[in-house]
Write a protein that holds these residues in place. Structure first.
Motif, PDB file in Angstrom:
ATOM      1  N   LEU A  89     -21.780  19.367 -59.881  1.00 25.51           N
ATOM      2  CA  LEU A  89     -22.070  18.153 -60.653  1.00 25.51           C
ATOM      3  C   LEU A  89     -21.571  18.288 -62.085  1.00 25.51           C
ATOM      4  O   LEU A  89     -20.991  17.348 -62.646  1.00 25.51           O
ATOM      5  CB  LEU A  89     -23.578  17.852 -60.637  1.00 25.51           C
ATOM      6  CG  LEU A  89     -24.091  17.207 -59.345  1.00 25.51           C
ATOM      7  CD1 LEU A  89     -25.605  17.216 -59.286  1.00 25.51           C
ATOM      8  CD2 LEU A  89     -23.578  15.766 -59.221  1.00 25.51           C
ATOM      9  N   PHE A  90     -21.797  19.453 -62.717  1.00 29.93           N
ATOM     10  CA  PHE A  90     -21.266  19.671 -64.056  1.00 29.93           C
ATOM     11  C   PHE A  90     -19.752  19.468 -64.067  1.00 29.93           C
ATOM     12  O   PHE A  90     -19.189  18.830 -64.962  1.00 29.93           O
ATOM     13  CB  PHE A  90     -21.597  21.095 -64.532  1.00 29.93           C
ATOM     14  CG  PHE A  90     -22.897  21.207 -65.278  1.00 29.93           C
ATOM     15  CD1 PHE A  90     -23.169  20.384 -66.358  1.00 29.93           C
ATOM     16  CD2 PHE A  90     -23.853  22.157 -64.919  1.00 29.93           C
ATOM     17  CE1 PHE A  90     -24.366  20.490 -67.065  1.00 29.93           C
ATOM     18  CE2 PHE A  90     -25.051  22.265 -65.603  1.00 29.93           C
ATOM     19  CZ  PHE A  90     -25.316  21.423 -66.683  1.00 29.93           C
ATOM     20  N   SER A  91     -19.103  20.003 -63.048  1.00 29.21           N
ATOM     21  CA  SER A  91     -17.650  19.914 -62.959  1.00 29.21           C
ATOM     22  C   SER A  91     -17.191  18.465 -62.824  1.00 29.21           C
ATOM     23  O   SER A  91     -16.244  18.028 -63.492  1.00 29.21           O
ATOM     24  CB  SER A  91     -17.165  20.749 -61.770  1.00 29.21           C
ATOM     25  OG  SER A  91     -15.786  20.573 -61.572  1.00 29.21           O
ATOM     26  N   GLN A  92     -17.859  17.713 -61.942  1.00 26.69           N
ATOM     27  CA  GLN A  92     -17.473  16.317 -61.728  1.00 26.69           C
ATOM     28  C   GLN A  92     -17.731  15.477 -62.981  1.00 26.69           C
ATOM     29  O   GLN A  92     -16.933  14.592 -63.319  1.00 26.69           O
ATOM     30  CB  GLN A  92     -18.255  15.737 -60.537  1.00 26.69           C
ATOM     31  CG  GLN A  92     -17.838  16.274 -59.186  1.00 26.69           C
ATOM     32  CD  GLN A  92     -16.455  15.809 -58.772  1.00 26.69           C
ATOM     33  OE1 GLN A  92     -15.879  14.905 -59.349  1.00 26.69           O
ATOM     34  NE2 GLN A  92     -15.881  16.475 -57.762  1.00 26.69           N
ATOM     35  N   ILE A  93     -18.837  15.751 -63.674  1.00 29.75           N
ATOM     36  CA  ILE A  93     -19.133  14.995 -64.900  1.00 29.75           C
ATOM     37  C   ILE A  93     -18.050  15.260 -65.937  1.00 29.75           C
ATOM     38  O   ILE A  93     -17.585  14.345 -66.638  1.00 29.75           O
ATOM     39  CB  ILE A  93     -20.532  15.368 -65.439  1.00 29.75           C
ATOM     40  CG1 ILE A  93     -21.620  14.814 -64.506  1.00 29.75           C
ATOM     41  CG2 ILE A  93     -20.739  14.836 -66.854  1.00 29.75           C
ATOM     42  CD1 ILE A  93     -23.019  15.305 -64.805  1.00 29.75           C
ATOM     43  N   GLU A 129     -29.110  24.195 -71.501  1.00 30.22           N
ATOM     44  CA  GLU A 129     -27.914  24.528 -70.730  1.00 30.22           C
ATOM     45  C   GLU A 129     -26.932  23.366 -70.705  1.00 30.22           C
ATOM     46  O   GLU A 129     -25.714  23.551 -70.805  1.00 30.22           O
ATOM     47  CB  GLU A 129     -28.288  24.930 -69.297  1.00 30.22           C
ATOM     48  CG  GLU A 129     -27.080  25.409 -68.504  1.00 30.22           C
ATOM     49  CD  GLU A 129     -27.423  25.949 -67.121  1.00 30.22           C
ATOM     50  OE1 GLU A 129     -26.502  26.099 -66.307  1.00 30.22           O
ATOM     51  OE2 GLU A 129     -28.613  26.224 -66.862  1.00 30.22           O
ATOM     52  N   MET A 130     -27.452  22.146 -70.571  1.00 28.95           N
ATOM     53  CA  MET A 130     -26.575  20.971 -70.604  1.00 28.95           C
ATOM     54  C   MET A 130     -25.821  20.917 -71.931  1.00 28.95           C
ATOM     55  O   MET A 130     -24.603  20.673 -71.978  1.00 28.95           O
ATOM     56  CB  MET A 130     -27.400  19.689 -70.424  1.00 28.95           C
ATOM     57  CG  MET A 130     -28.000  19.500 -69.047  1.00 28.95           C
ATOM     58  SD  MET A 130     -29.130  18.066 -69.015  1.00 28.95           S
ATOM     59  CE  MET A 130     -29.784  18.178 -67.345  1.00 28.95           C
ATOM     60  N   VAL A 131     -26.563  21.121 -73.028  1.00 25.94           N
ATOM     61  CA  VAL A 131     -25.933  21.080 -74.354  1.00 25.94           C
ATOM     62  C   VAL A 131     -24.862  22.163 -74.457  1.00 25.94           C
ATOM     63  O   VAL A 131     -23.733  21.920 -74.916  1.00 25.94           O
ATOM     64  CB  VAL A 131     -27.003  21.263 -75.458  1.00 25.94           C
ATOM     65  CG1 VAL A 131     -26.328  21.378 -76.834  1.00 25.94           C
ATOM     66  CG2 VAL A 131     -27.989  20.096 -75.439  1.00 25.94           C
ATOM     67  N   LEU A 151     -24.249  12.993 -74.126  1.00 23.17           N
ATOM     68  CA  LEU A 151     -25.228  11.988 -74.579  1.00 23.17           C
ATOM     69  C   LEU A 151     -25.648  11.074 -73.427  1.00 23.17           C
ATOM     70  O   LEU A 151     -26.812  10.680 -73.322  1.00 23.17           O
ATOM     71  CB  LEU A 151     -24.644  11.165 -75.734  1.00 23.17           C
ATOM     72  CG  LEU A 151     -24.526  11.910 -77.074  1.00 23.17           C
ATOM     73  CD1 LEU A 151     -23.718  11.097 -78.067  1.00 23.17           C
ATOM     74  CD2 LEU A 151     -25.919  12.217 -77.635  1.00 23.17           C
ATOM     75  N   GLU A 152     -24.685  10.745 -72.565  1.00 18.49           N
ATOM     76  CA  GLU A 152     -25.026   9.919 -71.394  1.00 18.49           C
ATOM     77  C   GLU A 152     -26.001  10.666 -70.495  1.00 18.49           C
ATOM     78  O   GLU A 152     -26.992  10.103 -70.013  1.00 18.49           O
ATOM     79  CB  GLU A 152     -23.752   9.568 -70.624  1.00 18.49           C
ATOM     80  CG  GLU A 152     -23.975   8.637 -69.434  1.00 18.49           C
ATOM     81  CD  GLU A 152     -24.397   7.239 -69.852  1.00 18.49           C
ATOM     82  OE1 GLU A 152     -24.911   6.498 -68.976  1.00 18.49           O
ATOM     83  OE2 GLU A 152     -24.230   6.862 -71.035  1.00 18.49           O
ATOM     84  N   LEU A 153     -25.757  11.936 -70.298  1.00 16.94           N
ATOM     85  CA  LEU A 153     -26.631  12.759 -69.458  1.00 16.94           C
ATOM     86  C   LEU A 153     -28.032  12.862 -70.062  1.00 16.94           C
ATOM     87  O   LEU A 153     -29.044  12.712 -69.367  1.00 16.94           O
ATOM     88  CB  LEU A 153     -26.013  14.151 -69.292  1.00 16.94           C
ATOM     89  CG  LEU A 153     -26.773  15.186 -68.454  1.00 16.94           C
ATOM     90  CD1 LEU A 153     -27.089  14.638 -67.065  1.00 16.94           C
ATOM     91  CD2 LEU A 153     -25.971  16.469 -68.354  1.00 16.94           C
ATOM     92  N   LEU A 154     -28.088  13.103 -71.373  1.00 21.03           N
ATOM     93  CA  LEU A 154     -29.393  13.208 -72.043  1.00 21.03           C
ATOM     94  C   LEU A 154     -30.120  11.866 -72.064  1.00 21.03           C
ATOM     95  O   LEU A 154     -31.350  11.815 -72.078  1.00 21.03           O
ATOM     96  CB  LEU A 154     -29.192  13.713 -73.484  1.00 21.03           C
ATOM     97  CG  LEU A 154     -28.679  15.147 -73.634  1.00 21.03           C
ATOM     98  CD1 LEU A 154     -28.465  15.494 -75.092  1.00 21.03           C
ATOM     99  CD2 LEU A 154     -29.656  16.140 -72.982  1.00 21.03           C
TER     100      LEU A 154
END
Length: 934
Positions: A89-93, A129-131, A151-154
């Motif tokens: 998912l991180f990769s696709q985002i 971790e997201m940041v 920012l969209e994810l957060l």
């Protein structure tokens, strides 16, 4: 089937959904794709659908399928795949951070769902971790795109939390232990991006959206204080204005924020500093800006008025905020055409008044000294806002704008009524003086709009407040007579004001001679239909014992108005109700004379219609005439004269002695009975005509009660003939009314019993012929069991109202087991069938929306037939696959034990049934179950 074939079917289905013009193909494609989303193969094809060579619509479907699997079927994912899924998912985002915005958002929502399902145990540091991941350079993605993706994810993380269907205990755990701590990582990042001079507008806008999202998680206002202040600095920027307003309003509207009084006190001057921007926006006609600033001021005042009132040393700052909101209330222009802001403020004035009046007497007196003048100013502002525009401008408004303005005036009316509680009689005096100055000023003519608005203020208060003690009402009526009524809106308000004073007129009947001519004159104007008829009805209801001198005139004018057919059906019915009240106070001879003159034209018309061949136009005319008679008889009640006059302080002359003969309504009904039978003979197969006929008698029975006795025999006979020829619901309702009132009277028992037996027999035959062969065979059921057997049948009907009524029947019947032997015998012989029918419904035979009703029956069985229920339950649930093939023997045993234990708590019984029905339907643990159990 190969993955390639499956992906091809997905592509084909998606192409049909988005591009095929054929609606049937679209529906089929949507149905198939929804099934595919939840299939085990979804894990394989959804990644393929995200391929860069696919169009955005197909990629969006792939991302949505991922989110569906993670959010709704989390238990299907093996724990050893969590990390892989997260990495993918991180990769696709990252890939879509520079691609389709709608696909990026769905992928972010999917990752947010994964984070919520794994925090805090599996993924304790999700946000840091997201940041970290998105701050790292690489992957060929530029820094701005990575920043926007982060920012969209957060932003979607708190939103997904709010909409997720996770159990309450889990929600509390995630909110408190996980998301609450994560704000510490989010806040510094948002502050940095917002305060950074070179941050692009798109980034700042996304920061503000992210803040809006997080504060909805009850982030302490003290912890977001700095960011909220930064939002105020963003307000001058047109690109950021809307998102900044939303963030500020969300932050200060959280219930918990009232605890942080020091922060609130810092916000007051920040809000006051917006006054110049507000005035400029109003001056320039910038409705969006004035609307946004008003939202901020109202949010602070409405949510925290009590907290700010209590800070006595800061009273001037709060008073300045109140005056700023007053400015918003009185914003120039006509709502909703030139402004839409003023309506936002009305709730604030309720809240402030409630808070002031909730203090102890000593503190309340101090606040009233400051705020009573404010509320008098508010009344002036509201009445100015309630004024109609010029006739030319109003004519240019659309019907929707006129309706919105009407609703807005109703809101103002409610506010004025509420404000009266604070200002009291002084408010009426204030309005009276203003109206008097306008109407007596011969030098300067005032607009009708100003006069109308002041009258509207009077009417608003008098409609709901007892103004009988007020010494300004006689003067007000004198002023009403001076008004030059040359406008429909003004005339309407004059009428409604007179109607609002009906109770006062009953105590001051000498004024009736002044106002009645106005009302009767207005009655002939179709534009004043609602206001004039409703006002006459109020006067006839409240002042009927003072109206005999005017009765002949009122009846004559009403008869003429009705004959001209200038009013709509509903107003005609109101007018008949008014005349019913009026006639109730007359002597019987006068009642009969007026009734004769009033209804003879309709009886003659009905005779003519009864001779005609049935057709749609004469059907409407028949229903109209029957409706007029029904409404007249609804309010014509001479039996209440003694009671009502005895309660009042009115002179004894008002009380007319009750005559020994039949009631006037009964006399009229007996005279027209044959005619009604003729009408029925032609229209017996038309439910609307039958309903209109039954309504005449039903409303008469309800009004007259035992005075209806002379007609019991012939009406019972007619009802029996009607129902046995063509059974209809309205005849049943009238039968129920008759049984309820007359079954206990010896003189009337024979015809009532005959009617009841006939109706019961006919109804049972309907069940036998219609649905008995589908559910239960009642053809050989002995008479004592007929009604319970029909009840068992009805439990299986698809119509919810029928099932609800049947469940109610059994819950009323079962408690009689202990004191009525025939009932006990019926229940003993049929109780097991009843239990089986209930279990079958719970097992999936009936809608889940009816489970509470079936739980009521089970609870009643358990409470009143416990020994039998223990046996019946065991026997019924022994059957293989009953009540559902999805439940195991162990689950049935548990259900039995739970049921038998619950003889006190009805709410718990309902929960047990709800839980078991989900198991029976294979829905336990699904999102539907979560929604059902909320």
């Amino acid at each position: 089937m190969s993955d390639g074939t499956e992906r091809h079917r997905q592509d084909t289905g998606l192409h049909q959904l988005y591009y095929d013009p054929n609606i049937e193909n679209k529906n089929l494609a949507q149905k198939w794709l929804m099934q595919a989303q939840v299939s085990p193969q979804a894990w394989q094809f959804c990644w393929a659908l995200l391929s860069p060579d696919k169009v955005p619509e197909i990629q969006y479907f792939g991302a949505s399928a991922l989110h569906t699997k993670i959010s709704r079927y989390w238990s299907d994912i093996p724990s050893d795949q969590y990390e892989t899924l997260k990495t993918q998912l991180f990769s696709q985002i990252a890939c879509f951070s520079s691609g389709s915005k709608m696909v990026l958002t769905r992928l972010c929502v999917a990752l947010a769902s994964l984070a919520l399902n794994t925090m805090p145990e599996v993924w304790p540091g999700a946000v840091p971790e997201m940041v970290r991941v998105f701050q790292e350079e690489g992957g060929g993605v530029d820094g701005r795109a990575r920043c926007l993706a982060l920012l969209e994810l957060l932003t979607v993380l708190p939103e997904e939390f709010q909409t997720s269907r996770m159990p309450q205990y889990r929600k509390g755990q995630v909110r408190g232990c996980a998301l609450g701590r994560e704000w510490g990582s989010v806040c510094p990042l948002l502050q940095q991006l917002l305060r950074q001079g070179d941050s692009p507008g798109a980034v700042k806008s996304r920061v503000l959206r992210c803040l809006s999202s997080w504060v909805l998680l009850d982030v302490p206002l003290s912890e977001s204080e700095g960011l909220v202040e930064d939002c105020f600095t963003a307000l001058p920027d047109p690109e950021l204005f809307d998102t900044a307003v939303e963030a500020i309003v969300n932050a200060i509207s959280q219930p918990d924020s009232q605890r942080y009084v020091n922060t609130l006190l810092k916000l007051v001057p920040q809000v006051l500093s917006l006054q110049e921007q507000l005035r400029e926006a109003v001056q320039n006609g910038d409705m969006e800006t004035s609307h946004g600033i008003c939202r901020i001021a109202v949010a602070l005042g409405e949510n925290h008025s009590r907290a700010l009132l209590e800070q006595v040393e800061h009273w001037q700052g709060f008073l300045a905020l109140v005056n700023m909101i007053m400015f918003c209330t009185g914003i120039p222009g006509h709502y909703p055409v030139n402004e839409t802001t003023s309506s936002l403020t009305l709730t604030f004035w309720y809240t402030l008044q409630d808070d002031i009046m909730s203090f102890d007497c000593e503190r309340q007196a101090v606040y009233l000294q400051v705020y009573r003048p404010v509320y008098f100013q508010l009344v002036d502002v509201l009445l100015h806002k309630a004024q109609f525009p010029s006739d030319q401008e109003y004519a240019s408004w659309s019907s929707d704008e006129k309706e919105q303005f009407r609703i807005y005036r109703v809101d103002i009316s409610d506010t004025l009524m509420y404000v009266y509680e604070m200002l009291g009689a002084e408010l009426l005096s204030n309005l009276y003086e203003k109206l008097g100055r306008i109407l007596t000023n011969t030098e300067q003519a005032s607009s009708w709009q100003h006069t109308e608005a002041l009258l509207y203020g009077f009417q608003s208060i008098a409609e709901t407040i007892d103004v009988n003690y007020s010494d300004v009402i006689p003067g007000l009526i004198g002023l009403l007579l001076r008004i030059n009524i040359n406008n429909v809106q003004l005339a309407d308000t004059v009428m409604f004001t007179i109607g609002a004073l009906a109770e006062w007129l009953a105590d001051h009947p000498v004024m009736l001679s002044s106002v009645l001519p106005l009302v009767l004159q207005a009655l002939g104007n179709p534009d004043l239909s609602i206001s004039s008829v409703s006002t006459l009805k109020k006067i006839c209801r409240e002042c009927k014992y003072d109206l005999p001198p005017y009765a002949s005139n009122i009846v004559a004018v009403s008869r003429e108005v009705l004959s001209k057919q200038i009013h709509k059906t509903s107003q005609c019915m109101w007018l008949m109700q008014a005349l019913g009240f009026l006639l109730s106070a007359l002597h019987v001879e006068e009642i009969l004379r007026n009734l004769h003159s009033l209804i003879t034209p309709y009886i003659q018309q009905l005779e003519k219609l009864a001779d005609e061949t049935p057709n749609p136009s004469n059907k409407l005319a028949i229903i109209h005439i029957l409706g007029l008679l029904s409404n007249l008889f609804t309010t014509l009640d001479i039996s209440k004269q003694e009671d009502e006059s005895g309660e009042s302080t009115a002179p004894p002359v008002k009380t007319a002695p009750l005559p020994p003969g039949p009631n006037p309504v009964v006399v009229v009904l007996q005279q027209v009975f044959a005619l009604i039978q003729t009408v029925l003979s032609k229209w017996l197969n038309d439910s609307q005509v039958v309903e209109a006929v039954c309504a005449i008698f039903e409303k008469s029975v309800k009004t007259l009660l035992h005075d209806f006795a002379p007609m019991v025999s012939q009406l019972s006979e007619m009802l029996g003939q009607m129902y046995s020829t063509i059974p209809q619901a309205s005849a049943l309702d009238l039968t129920r009314q008759m049984v309820h009132i007359f079954a206990r009277e010896t003189d009337h028992f024979p015809p009532i019993k005959a009617l009841f037996d006939l109706v019961t027999s006919v109804t049972l035959s309907i069940f036998q012929q219609g649905r008995g062969n589908v559910y239960l065979d009642v053809s050989n059921t002995p008479p004592p069991l007929s009604l319970p057997s029909v009840g068992l049948l009805s439990l299986k009907f698809p119509e919810a109202p029928t099932v609800k009524s049947t469940c109610l029947f059994f819950t009323e019947l079962l408690p009689r087991c202990s004191d009525v032997p025939p009932v006990a015998r019926v229940v003993q012989e049929n109780g097991k069938l009843l239990l089986q029918a209930v279990l079958e419904a719970i097992g999936g035979g009936s809608s889940r929306s009816l489970m509470e009703q079936f739980a009521e029956v089970l609870f009643s069985l358990n409470k009143h037939c416990f020994p039998l229920l223990t046996v019946w339950l065991k026997e019924a649930l022994q059957a293989q696959g009953f009540p559902s093939t999805r439940v195991t023997t162990e689950q049935k045993d548990t259900f039995t034990q739970q049921i038998l234990r619950e003889r006190v708590n009805k709410r718990r019984m309902k929960d047990i049934v709800k839980e078991f029905t989900l198991v029976c339907r294979g829905l336990h643990g699904t999102e539907y179950a979560a929604e059902y159990c909320l």
